[in-house]
Design a protein around this motif. Structure first.
Motif, PDB file in Angstrom:
ATOM      1  N   GLY A   1       0.971  -1.181  -0.024  1.00  0.00           N
ATOM      2  CA  GLY A   1      -0.095  -0.010  -0.002  1.00  0.00           C
ATOM      3  C   GLY A   1       0.932   1.207  -0.183  1.00  0.00           C
ATOM      4  O   GLY A   1       2.042   1.200   0.747  1.00  0.00           O
ATOM      5  N   ARG A   2       0.348   2.346  -0.841  1.00  0.00           N
ATOM      6  CA  ARG A   2       1.162   3.549  -0.764  1.00  0.00           C
ATOM      7  C   ARG A   2       0.132   4.620  -0.718  1.00  0.00           C
ATOM      8  O   ARG A   2      -0.624   4.919  -1.775  1.00  0.00           O
ATOM      9  CB  ARG A   2       2.054   3.676  -2.262  1.00  0.00           C
ATOM     10  N   LEU A   3       0.033   5.244   0.469  1.00  0.00           N
ATOM     11  CA  LEU A   3      -0.974   6.296   0.778  1.00  0.00           C
ATOM     12  C   LEU A   3      -0.233   7.575   1.077  1.00  0.00           C
ATOM     13  O   LEU A   3       0.531   7.692   1.978  1.00  0.00           O
ATOM     14  CB  LEU A   3      -1.779   5.983   1.863  1.00  0.00           C
ATOM     15  N   THR A   4      -0.775   8.786   0.304  1.00  0.00           N
ATOM     16  CA  THR A   4      -0.515  10.219   0.582  1.00  0.00           C
ATOM     17  C   THR A   4      -1.461  10.778   1.515  1.00  0.00           C
ATOM     18  O   THR A   4      -2.755  10.528   1.118  1.00  0.00           O
ATOM     19  CB  THR A   4      -0.081  10.906  -0.753  1.00  0.00           C
ATOM     20  N   LEU A   5      -1.069  11.067   2.626  1.00  0.00           N
ATOM     21  CA  LEU A   5      -2.161  11.388   3.712  1.00  0.00           C
ATOM     22  C   LEU A   5      -1.880  12.834   4.181  1.00  0.00           C
ATOM     23  O   LEU A   5      -0.949  13.246   4.390  1.00  0.00           O
ATOM     24  CB  LEU A   5      -1.912  10.561   4.841  1.00  0.00           C
ATOM     25  N   GLY A   6      -3.113  13.451   4.206  1.00  0.00           N
ATOM     26  CA  GLY A   6      -3.118  14.970   4.960  1.00  0.00           C
ATOM     27  C   GLY A   6      -3.456  14.590   6.369  1.00  0.00           C
ATOM     28  O   GLY A   6      -4.461  13.741   6.624  1.00  0.00           O
TER      29      GLY A   6
END
Length: 321
Positions: free
Chosen positions: A296-301
């Motif tokens: 999994g690769r997630l860009t999170l704010g």
């Protein structure tokens, strides 16, 4: 099974298609070689079966130095190294069965041997009912399966795949890659996949080498190279394959979380949000599969709460950038 030692290949004097290439490919491994057009991928694969000779360095196949072989020894080597191509390489005037039988006829096999072997190979690649058809009557995926069957006629130890799925749609690509993975598992073939498609590498390869302008810029396990790229060229290839930066417009802290294996299935974000009071906005991301496990690769704010504690907690579950 395959070793390149300081290989250099130059054309036209000063132009180096490959420079100082070192690599090792283990017996029974599925090894990916990836790079853009002009990176040197096809030159490298032609060195492995003796279609090209290195300008310097050594190319060893099962301990044999390919560059010093004479024509009879090269013919013997090539019977151990099957090859499939992007454009299939089928003869339009021959039936499917005749295309598969062609290497056997060239090698002087008897009619009875050909009659026994060709149907078995067509059965293995899922084309048992198509032997009497001509290439024009087949889909792209079926044509590639004919190419695979033909490459298996000499019972090779190594299968070289030069952009073998580039002309296929995504669904057909997956089915052809599944066949290649089955051949690796069932026959113990050492498989070298030359490609510019990161998805191909992710699905079936154990390790991968990244080429850029004829040089090796990165090599390692698929998980390490794909999830934690070190070279700028590797990161660029991954970004082109669908990994993007977060959209403009979010003003808070932004992190990229990389997960691998069982941690993909853990409710990480829910738990950390509850513990730290921080809310997560998924700005970009992807969940998928490698040959060995999920990723999994997630860009999170991050919004509100103790964001520092939230980032620290994320690091306990995966890599954080």
């Amino acid at each position: 099974m395959i070793r390149l030692e300081g290989v250099h290949k130059a054309y036209g004097g000063t132009h180096a298609a490959l420079a100082d290439v070192d690599l090792e490919i283990g017996r029974g491994e599925v090894f990916g070689i990836i790079g853009r057009s002009g990176a040197g991928k096809s030159t490298l694969v032609r060195l492995l079966n003796g279609l090209e000779r290195p300008s310097a360095g050594r190319v060893l196949v099962d301990g044999i130095d390919v560059a010093v072989l004479g024509p009879p020894q090269l013919r013997s080597l090539r019977r151990r190294v099957g090859m499939i191509f992007q454009n299939f390489g089928l003869l339009s005037s021959r039936t499917v069965a005749d295309n598969v039988a062609l290497p056997l006829r060239i090698a002087g096999a008897s009619a009875s041997e050909i009659a026994a072997k060709v149907p078995a190979l067509l059965e293995r690649v899922g084309l048992a009912e198509h032997g009497d058809k001509y290439p024009a009557q087949l889909s792209g995926g079926q044509k590639q399966r004919v190419g695979i069957a033909r490459a298996l006629t000499t019972d090779p130890d190594i299968l070289l795949c030069d952009e073998a799925t580039s002309a296929l749609d995504p669904e057909t690509t997956r089915s052809v890659l599944a066949l290649i993975a089955d051949l690796n598992r069932e026959l113990g073939l050492t498989i070298v996949l030359i490609t510019h498609e990161m998805e191909v590498v992710r699905q079936v390869c154990d390790r991968v080498l990244v080429l850029h302008s004829g040089r090796v810029v990165e090599t390692g396990s698929v998980a390490d190279v794909f999830l934690h790229p070190q070279a700028a060229e590797t990161r660029a290839l991954i970004d082109e394959d669908g990994e993007h930066e977060a959209p403009i417009g979010f003003d808070g802290p932004i992190v990229r979380l990389t997960l691998h294996g069982q941690s993909v299935l853990d409710p990480v974000l829910t738990r950390i949000a509850r513990e730290t009071g921080t809310d997560f906005i998924i700005l970009d991301g992807r969940i998928g599969r490698l040959k060995h496990g999920s990723f999994g690769r997630l860009t999170l704010g991050l919004l509100g709460g103790d964001t520092a504690a939230a980032i620290a907690a994320l690091r306990n579950h995966g890599a954080v950038e």
